[in-house]
Design a protein around this motif. Structure first.
Motif, PDB file in Angstrom:
ATOM      1  N   UNK A   3       0.827  -1.196   0.000  1.00 42.40           N
ATOM      2  CA  UNK A   3       0.000   0.000   0.000  1.00 42.40           C
ATOM      3  C   UNK A   3       0.867   1.254   0.000  1.00 42.40           C
ATOM      4  N   UNK A   4       1.933   1.264   0.795  1.00 38.52           N
ATOM      5  CA  UNK A   4       2.834   2.409   0.811  1.00 38.52           C
ATOM      6  C   UNK A   4       3.578   2.549  -0.512  1.00 38.52           C
ATOM      7  N   UNK A   5       3.947   1.413  -1.114  1.00 39.13           N
ATOM      8  CA  UNK A   5       4.617   1.451  -2.414  1.00 39.13           C
ATOM      9  C   UNK A   5       3.699   2.065  -3.465  1.00 39.13           C
ATOM     10  N   UNK A   6       2.433   1.695  -3.407  1.00 38.64           N
ATOM     11  CA  UNK A   6       1.450   2.218  -4.355  1.00 38.64           C
ATOM     12  C   UNK A   6       1.291   3.733  -4.177  1.00 38.64           C
ATOM     13  N   UNK A   7       1.223   4.179  -2.928  1.00 34.65           N
ATOM     14  CA  UNK A   7       1.076   5.607  -2.668  1.00 34.65           C
ATOM     15  C   UNK A   7       2.317   6.383  -3.099  1.00 34.65           C
ATOM     16  N   UNK A   8       3.508   5.802  -2.890  1.00 35.18           N
ATOM     17  CA  UNK A   8       4.744   6.486  -3.252  1.00 35.18           C
ATOM     18  C   UNK A   8       4.835   6.701  -4.762  1.00 35.18           C
ATOM     19  N   UNK A  39       6.160  15.029  -9.902  1.00 35.77           N
ATOM     20  CA  UNK A  39       6.804  15.213 -11.211  1.00 35.77           C
ATOM     21  C   UNK A  39       6.006  16.173 -12.080  1.00 35.77           C
ATOM     22  N   UNK A  40       4.689  16.105 -11.975  1.00 35.31           N
ATOM     23  CA  UNK A  40       3.844  17.023 -12.737  1.00 35.31           C
ATOM     24  C   UNK A  40       4.116  18.478 -12.366  1.00 35.31           C
ATOM     25  N   UNK A  41       4.313  18.722 -11.063  1.00 35.52           N
ATOM     26  CA  UNK A  41       4.444  20.092 -10.582  1.00 35.52           C
ATOM     27  C   UNK A  41       5.870  20.616 -10.676  1.00 35.52           C
ATOM     28  N   UNK A  42       6.874  19.746 -10.573  1.00 32.23           N
ATOM     29  CA  UNK A  42       8.251  20.206 -10.447  1.00 32.23           C
ATOM     30  C   UNK A  42       9.057  20.063 -11.729  1.00 32.23           C
ATOM     31  N   UNK A  43       8.438  19.613 -12.812  1.00 35.50           N
ATOM     32  CA  UNK A  43       9.120  19.550 -14.102  1.00 35.50           C
ATOM     33  C   UNK A  43       8.282  20.314 -15.127  1.00 35.50           C
ATOM     34  N   UNK A  44       8.892  20.568 -16.278  1.00 32.42           N
ATOM     35  CA  UNK A  44       8.187  21.291 -17.339  1.00 32.42           C
ATOM     36  C   UNK A  44       7.578  20.346 -18.366  1.00 32.42           C
ATOM     37  N   UNK A  45       7.520  19.042 -18.052  1.00 33.37           N
ATOM     38  CA  UNK A  45       6.862  18.114 -18.966  1.00 33.37           C
ATOM     39  C   UNK A  45       5.386  18.502 -19.111  1.00 33.37           C
ATOM     40  N   UNK A  48      17.071  12.322  -7.841  1.00 35.16           N
ATOM     41  CA  UNK A  48      18.040  12.616  -6.786  1.00 35.16           C
ATOM     42  C   UNK A  48      17.364  13.250  -5.575  1.00 35.16           C
ATOM     43  N   UNK A  49      16.348  14.042  -5.822  1.00 39.65           N
ATOM     44  CA  UNK A  49      15.661  14.737  -4.735  1.00 39.65           C
ATOM     45  C   UNK A  49      14.824  13.789  -3.895  1.00 39.65           C
ATOM     46  N   UNK A  50      14.173  12.815  -4.539  1.00 40.43           N
ATOM     47  CA  UNK A  50      13.207  11.973  -3.811  1.00 40.43           C
ATOM     48  C   UNK A  50      13.659  10.523  -3.635  1.00 40.43           C
ATOM     49  N   UNK A  51      14.878  10.199  -3.994  1.00 47.95           N
ATOM     50  CA  UNK A  51      15.348   8.827  -3.803  1.00 47.95           C
ATOM     51  C   UNK A  51      15.487   8.528  -2.311  1.00 47.95           C
ATOM     52  N   UNK A  52      14.818   7.491  -1.852  1.00 50.02           N
ATOM     53  CA  UNK A  52      14.879   7.091  -0.456  1.00 50.02           C
ATOM     54  C   UNK A  52      14.041   7.941   0.486  1.00 50.02           C
ATOM     55  N   UNK A  53      13.280   8.901  -0.052  1.00 49.70           N
ATOM     56  CA  UNK A  53      12.457   9.771   0.792  1.00 49.70           C
ATOM     57  C   UNK A  53      11.171   9.044   1.162  1.00 49.70           C
ATOM     58  N   UNK A  54      10.747   9.145   2.406  1.00 50.99           N
ATOM     59  CA  UNK A  54       9.556   8.446   2.878  1.00 50.99           C
ATOM     60  C   UNK A  54       8.288   9.084   2.308  1.00 50.99           C
ATOM     61  N   UNK A  55       7.228   8.311   2.354  1.00 49.15           N
ATOM     62  CA  UNK A  55       5.945   8.806   1.864  1.00 49.15           C
ATOM     63  C   UNK A  55       5.467   9.990   2.699  1.00 49.15           C
ATOM     64  N   UNK A  56       5.730   9.952   3.985  1.00 44.90           N
ATOM     65  CA  UNK A  56       5.308  11.039   4.870  1.00 44.90           C
ATOM     66  C   UNK A  56       5.988  12.348   4.469  1.00 44.90           C
TER      67      UNK A  56
END
Length: 710
Positions: free
Chosen positions: A63-68, A76-82, A162-170
């Motif tokens: 469940x946590x994997x799904x949320x992550x 990614x939608x908000x922090x990139x220009x894609x 690099x910013x979110x690697x290993x960062x918890x869902x919280x």
């Protein structure tokens, strides 16, 4: 009761919210299915082991994997220009978000072959990423080249990982709370199964179908169909095209290549942005006006180039068959002709990937990028559709919608070359428009550029510039009249106007288009339609209020904008007012003497006939062989009955005058059919009383209904 929105800004915000909800809901539905196809369900012993505090809770882990994964996509939608306002690009970004999650998940929680893909590559991270991406793209019919380089290997994506690697869902949730914009749909509500965004019956299981899985799959199928019809064509002219180029007095290949290079630079440096009214309202600095990265745009321009060369080759081949010659110098030297073909190709490719932006906005963007006037573009659209019969129905419809936008307003802009053609034709000595040939084999689009053209089977006529302009003007005016009449019929039907009144309104409207066309300058065709309708009703003393006309107009299928009747150009520069002001101050001053002819105490002018139906790509014959054409059944030859599940199984064979002919058919089947195959009999269906009564007064033969009995 449905209430009117208070302002255009409010209307834009609500429309943006609806569009974002539909897009996010479709992506979340697809996300759930992809997750269920990759990750295993909770191991069978996990329920028993859940009481053992030393063993992990696999259900909570998944469940946590799904949320992550979903939260990484939102960030990614908000922090990139894609351009994540585009459905297909959003799906590409979503695919990329699965890669780090798969890589960090134990193999026993992954379905085959996902676990083995990571183990068999000796922890080579580059090879693992490539193998996972290839598998994802293969499973969901995505072009690897459109995802790997432009998105997954981009600097923006590396920075995000690099910013979110290993960062918890919280922690990621806190970050999301800082970037989510007000007055928008919170995408996190979908993963939390908030009842306001997901129906309660859609959250019973992971992967449940909250929405029909059509949007993304339809878009992927459309892209694949486009690539299939372009198979065999490259970014360079084919040998057949090169032969046509060599037949010209001066080989146009160099100018064509130079033009494509110029337009490629303009296309990739001026992307189509999706601007959100909610971001401007809230003052957010996030990537709301996002655009596709250059890698994606380069790939799409490659498809545009291939489709352009394909359509150009097909057109020249058809013209060679029509004109019996191979030197098309007069056509291939015309810059606006090539730009129009390229723009048609761009519209098809863009629509295959993204249909979120309105056709009018997309068309105006590409007209500016390719430095082309809408009037010139209108000459080629029908021709393009004819030479590309394998285009999808959605692509053809999109091109026709774009053509309608040109006919109803874009070609009437102040800087349009239409007015030069009007002045040239009216002062050139002819004084009237030439009559077009109705031959279905006449390629109207090319004929407006080519000289000489063939008007009959046995002779060719060399046109001067004036006649060529007259021909293109006649085609344009004819199409405008067809569109105006069609919309007038729809509007009159919504107002329940009788047919004789509609004929009078159409006569007035046609007079405006052909004689008083200055009333359309920098205005909209629909404004003329509404004014003519109100004026004729006023003259004959039939009360129809402008409020009723506007209310009926808003229900028309081409989804008209309220600005059409709220912002009408007035006489003063840059001044607009309501359609009522335009009617009183400008329309009546110009049309009053003509309108009074329709008053009950005067002899009205001759009523204009309805325009003939134009070319329909969905109903025209399609060439499926060298001399074989496939054409749909005409309306008067098809069943005119209202089809029901029972009547749809009935068959009609010509005009059968009685049961004796049916008996002859049955006898023939019994005589020549083998016992194993002659198991069907044709039986006469008893007509009802109303049918017997009606046939006494009809002298023509009627078709009998017959059916197969097992």
């Amino acid at each position: 009761m449905e209430q009117k929105l208070s302002s255009p800004l409010t209307e834009d915000i609500v429309n943006e919210l609806v569009r974002n909800y539909i897009l996010t809901a479709a992506l979340h539905d697809k996300f759930s299915k992809v997750f269920a196809n990759i990750f295993v369900e909770e191991p069978s012993m996990s329920h028993d082991l859940s009481h053992d505090q030393t063993r992990p809770n696999y259900h909570q882990l998944l469940l946590e994997k799904r949320k992550q994964i979903w939260l990484l996509y939102l960030l990614a939608k908000e922090e990139t220009s894609f351009d994540t306002s585009e459905l297909i690009t959003s799906f590409y970004v979503l695919i990329c978000c699965f890669i780090p999650a798969i890589k960090s998940t134990p193999a026993f929680l992954l379905k085959s072959p996902w676990g083995s893909l990571c183990d068999n590559l000796n922890n080579d991270q580059t090879q693992v990423h490539l193998a996972l991406m290839k598998k994802l793209c293969s499973d969901y019919k995505v072009d690897l080249g459109e995802v790997l380089g432009p998105i997954f290997q981009s600097n923006q994506w590396r920075s995000l990982m690099e910013k979110y690697e290993g960062v918890s869902f919280h922690t990621m949730t806190k970050e999301w709370a800082n970037v989510v914009r007000p007055l928008t749909i919170d995408g996190l509500d979908f993963i939390e199964a908030a009842p306001l965004v997901i129906p309660s019956n859609a959250t019973s299981a992971v992967g449940a179908a909250a929405l029909p899985p059509t949007p993304i799959q339809f878009r992927l199928n459309t892209i694949q169909h486009l690539k299939n019809i372009l198979s065999g064509f490259t970014d360079s002219p084919s040998l057949t095209l090169m032969q046509y180029f060599q037949c010209c007095g001066e080989n146009p290949h160099g100018s064509i290549s130079t033009r494509l290079s110029e337009l490629k630079e303009r296309y990739t440096s001026t992307p189509l942005c999706h601007h959100s009214p909610t971001s401007s309202h809230s003052g957010s600095t996030s990537h709301s006006g996002s655009a596709s990265p250059q890698g994606i745009l380069l790939h799409r321009f490659s498809l545009i180039t291939r489709l352009y060369y394909k359509s150009l080759q097909n057109l020249l081949q058809q013209e060679e068959e029509r004109l019996s010659r191979t030197d098309f110098s007069a056509l291939l030297y015309i810059d606006t002709f090539h730009r129009s073909l390229i723009l048609c190709s761009a519209l098809v490719v863009n629509h295959a990937y993204d249909e979120q932006v309105s056709a009018n906005e997309v068309l105006q963007h590409f007209l500016a990028v390719f430095d082309l006037q809408a009037y010139h573009m209108c000459k080629v659209i029908e021709c393009f559709i004819k030479v590309e019969p394998d285009l999808s129905g959605a692509s053809i419809h999109h091109l026709k919608v774009c053509e309608d936008h040109i006919l109803d307003n874009l070609a009437w802009k102040l800087d349009s070359p239409l007015y030069d053609v009007l002045n040239f034709t009216s002062t050139g000595g002819t004084g009237s428009l030439p009559v077009l040939s109705d031959s279905p084999t006449c390629n109207v689009g090319a004929a407006q550029f080519l000289t000489p053209i063939r008007r009959t089977r046995d002779r060719a006529v060399t046109e001067n510039g004036q006649a060529s302009n007259s021909r293109s003007l006649t085609v344009f005016v004819t199409k405008v009249c067809r569109l105006a009449y069609h919309r007038l019929q729809l509007l009159s039907s919504a107002l329940s106007l009788p047919s004789d009144l509609v004929s009078k309104i159409w006569t007035c409207l046609e007079h405006l288009i052909k004689v008083k066309c200055e009333l359309l300058k920098d205005r909209h065709l629909d404004q003329a339609i509404m004014c003519c309708l109100y004026a004729i009703c006023k003259v004959i003393n039939r009360e129809v209020k402008f409020k009723a006309i506007v209310g009926a107009y808003e229900t028309l299928p081409h989804q008209p904008s309220s600005s059409v009747y709220k912002k009408v150009k007035m006489s003063e520069p840059s001044t607009t007012d309501s359609i009522i002001s335009f009617y009183n101050k400008i329309f009546m001053q110009s049309m009053k003497s003509y309108l009074l002819q329709f008053s009950p105490d005067r002899c009205p002018p001759p009523l204009s006939p309805a325009p003939r139906a134009g070319y329909s790509p969905m109903k025209s014959p399609r060439k499926i062989g060298k001399k074989i054409f496939l054409s749909p059944m005409k309306a008067d030859e098809a069943m005119k009955l209202s089809m029901t599940p029972r009547s749809s199984q009935l068959y009609c064979f010509g005009d059968l005058e009685g049961p004796r002919q049916l008996e002859n058919i049955n006898n023939s089947i019994r005589q020549f059919g083998s016992p194993s195959t002659a198991t069907k009999r044709l039986t006469f269906e008893e007509p009802d009383a109303s049918y017997q009564r009606d046939t006494r007064d009809i002298s023509v033969s009627t078709s009998k209904k017959i059916k197969f009995n097992s």
